[in-house]
Scaffold this active site. Structure first.
Site, mmCIF file in Angstrom:
data_model
loop_
_atom_site.group_PDB
_atom_site.id
_atom_site.type_symbol
_atom_site.label_atom_id
_atom_site.label_comp_id
_atom_site.label_asym_id
_atom_site.label_seq_id
_atom_site.Cartn_x
_atom_site.Cartn_y
_atom_site.Cartn_z
ATOM 1 N N ARG A 47 -107.067 -75.460 16.978
ATOM 2 C CA ARG A 47 -108.339 -75.433 17.709
ATOM 3 C C ARG A 47 -108.709 -76.844 18.163
ATOM 4 N NH1 ARG A 47 -109.551 -71.646 13.461
ATOM 5 N NH2 ARG A 47 -110.720 -73.221 12.274
ATOM 6 N N LYS A 137 -127.333 -73.649 23.034
ATOM 7 C CA LYS A 137 -127.194 -72.336 23.669
ATOM 8 C C LYS A 137 -127.406 -71.222 22.663
ATOM 9 C CE LYS A 137 -123.646 -69.504 24.210
ATOM 10 N NZ LYS A 137 -122.277 -69.006 24.530
ATOM 11 N N LYS A 220 -129.204 -68.953 31.570
ATOM 12 C CA LYS A 220 -127.789 -68.580 31.748
ATOM 13 C C LYS A 220 -127.689 -67.060 31.790
ATOM 14 C CE LYS A 220 -123.260 -69.035 29.527
ATOM 15 N NZ LYS A 220 -122.314 -69.988 28.940
HETATM 16 P P1 13P Z 1 -118.010 -66.175 29.586
HETATM 17 O O1 13P Z 1 -118.102 -66.993 30.858
HETATM 18 O O2 13P Z 1 -116.607 -65.944 29.133
HETATM 19 O O3 13P Z 1 -118.849 -64.930 29.662
HETATM 20 O O4 13P Z 1 -118.620 -67.062 28.438
HETATM 21 C C1 13P Z 1 -119.807 -67.709 28.648
HETATM 22 C C2 13P Z 1 -120.534 -67.817 27.372
HETATM 23 O O5 13P Z 1 -120.961 -68.878 27.000
HETATM 24 C C3 13P Z 1 -120.747 -66.603 26.588
HETATM 25 O O6 13P Z 1 -121.699 -66.837 25.593
#
Ligand code: 13P
Length: 340
Positions: A47, A137, A220
């Site tokens: 990772r 996030k 987002k």
């Molecule tokens: P994806 O663009 O693969 O949907 O992932 C974005 C993300 O941060 C999901 O929490």
């Protein structure tokens, strides 16, 4: 610097014109799934190698303003001993951190889910900030059917997103608020639009209730698309029109940026759709990407755990990031895929 100046500086660094965000914050089980698909064991070393590769990509900072990391990565170092958040910062990329602790069933609401992670969040954010994280996030997910998501799921997730965002801002960390209306299912685009509208209305009501400064957060969301199993896929113009219609109805102009997730769209689809959205002219907010799979799938395919493939994998990331950066200006052209 006051807390408000700090939040403002981070937001400005993240919403730079022609740049987007790389989501590289897959949890343990999720990265294991992505690695398994290319025959790589998910060990801490693998990772670390993979995420160092991503962050060390030459020129990545030309197209990417921020990177969302998983907690483990925030504490890891590159081969030469440089902490990975410092490596990102040296590339001109703001390091961020995923702070939700995953989702589970919402009790007494079959089919609905709720995201966990509020307990101890302020203390964790303080520790993350010491390691270099300047934004965070939190992802809420909504399953879609004729009856899902239910009102309780919409309200409970909105409340958690708002509480998370408030705690972040109190710590001087910019929150990315991620309500993801899932692409799974056979519902049409109109159902996705109706659900997304309800979800966003509830999210912004809750953000207001919790006194979150809209100027100091990013949204987002998912794009408004038909379910994966729906009979008719939507073209980029339809996706763009429907997505913007819902966003314009629900997202206050004070929000500086909207950075989409890719949510199961292919890498090219996600670029084409972002481009179509940005071709519809100026909007109150900057519209860019915060892609995980749509940026990383080609990288994983090129890398496959082979040290000799690191350069090819980095080239794949640079290329995808460049094309999405163009799409964030509405300047992408499908012919660019072939020249790659
Ligand atoms: P994806 O663009 O693969 O949907 O992932 C974005 C993300 O941060 C999901 O929490």
């Amino acid at each position: 610097m006051t807390q408000s100046h700090q939040l403002q500086a981070t937001v400005e660094a993240l919403v730079r014109q022609g740049k987007g965000i790389l989501a590289a914050d897959e949890s343990g089980p999720t990265i294991a799934k992505r690695f398994a698909a290319i025959g790589v064991d998910s060990t801490p070393d693998n990772r670390r190698a993979y995420r160092s590769l991503l962050l060390a990509t030459p020129g990545l900072g030309d197209f990417v303003s921020g990177v969302i990391l998983y907690e483990e990565t925030l504490g890891q170092c590159a081969e030469d001993g440089e902490p990975l958040p410092a490596l990102a910062a040296r590339q001109g990329i703001v390091p961020g951190i995923k702070v939700d602790t995953g989702k589970g069933p919402l009790a007494l609401a079959p089919g609905d889910e709720i995201t966990h992670g509020l307990d101890g969040l302020a203390e964790r954010l303080e520790a993350h900030a010491k390691l270099g994280a300047r934004f965070a996030k939190w992802r809420a997910v909504y399953n879609v059917s004729d009856s899902l998501p239910g009102r309780a799921a919409i309200e409970a997730n909105a409340e958690s997103l708002a509480r998370y965002a408030a705690i972040c801002q109190a710590q001087g960390v910019v929150p990315i608020v991620e309500p993801e209306v899932l692409i799974d299912g056979d519902h049409g685009q109109a159902r996705c639009a109706a659900v997304t509208q309800e979800v966003l209305l509830a999210v912004f009501r809750a953000l207001h209730r919790h006194r979150v400064a809209l100027e100091h957060m990013l949204l987002k969301p998912s794009m408004v698309v038909p379910g994966k199993a729906h009979v008719r896929p939507a073209g980029p113009e339809e996706v763009a029109h429907e997505t913007l219609r819902v966003l314009r109805r629900t997202v206050p102009a004070a929000v500086p940026g909207i950075v989409f997730l890719s949510g199961g769209q292919s890498a090219v689809e996600a670029t084409v759709n972002l481009d179509a959205i940005n071709r519809l002219g100026p909007q109150p907010w900057r519209l860019s990407f915060s892609y995980g799979r749509a940026l990383q799938d080609p990288v994983l395919q090129a890398w496959r755990g082979q040290p000799a493939q690191v350069q090819a994998a980095q080239e794949a990331l640079r290329q995808r990031a460049r094309l999405n950066a163009l799409a964030s200006r509405g300047e992408y052209d499908a012919a660019m895929e072939k020249s790659a």
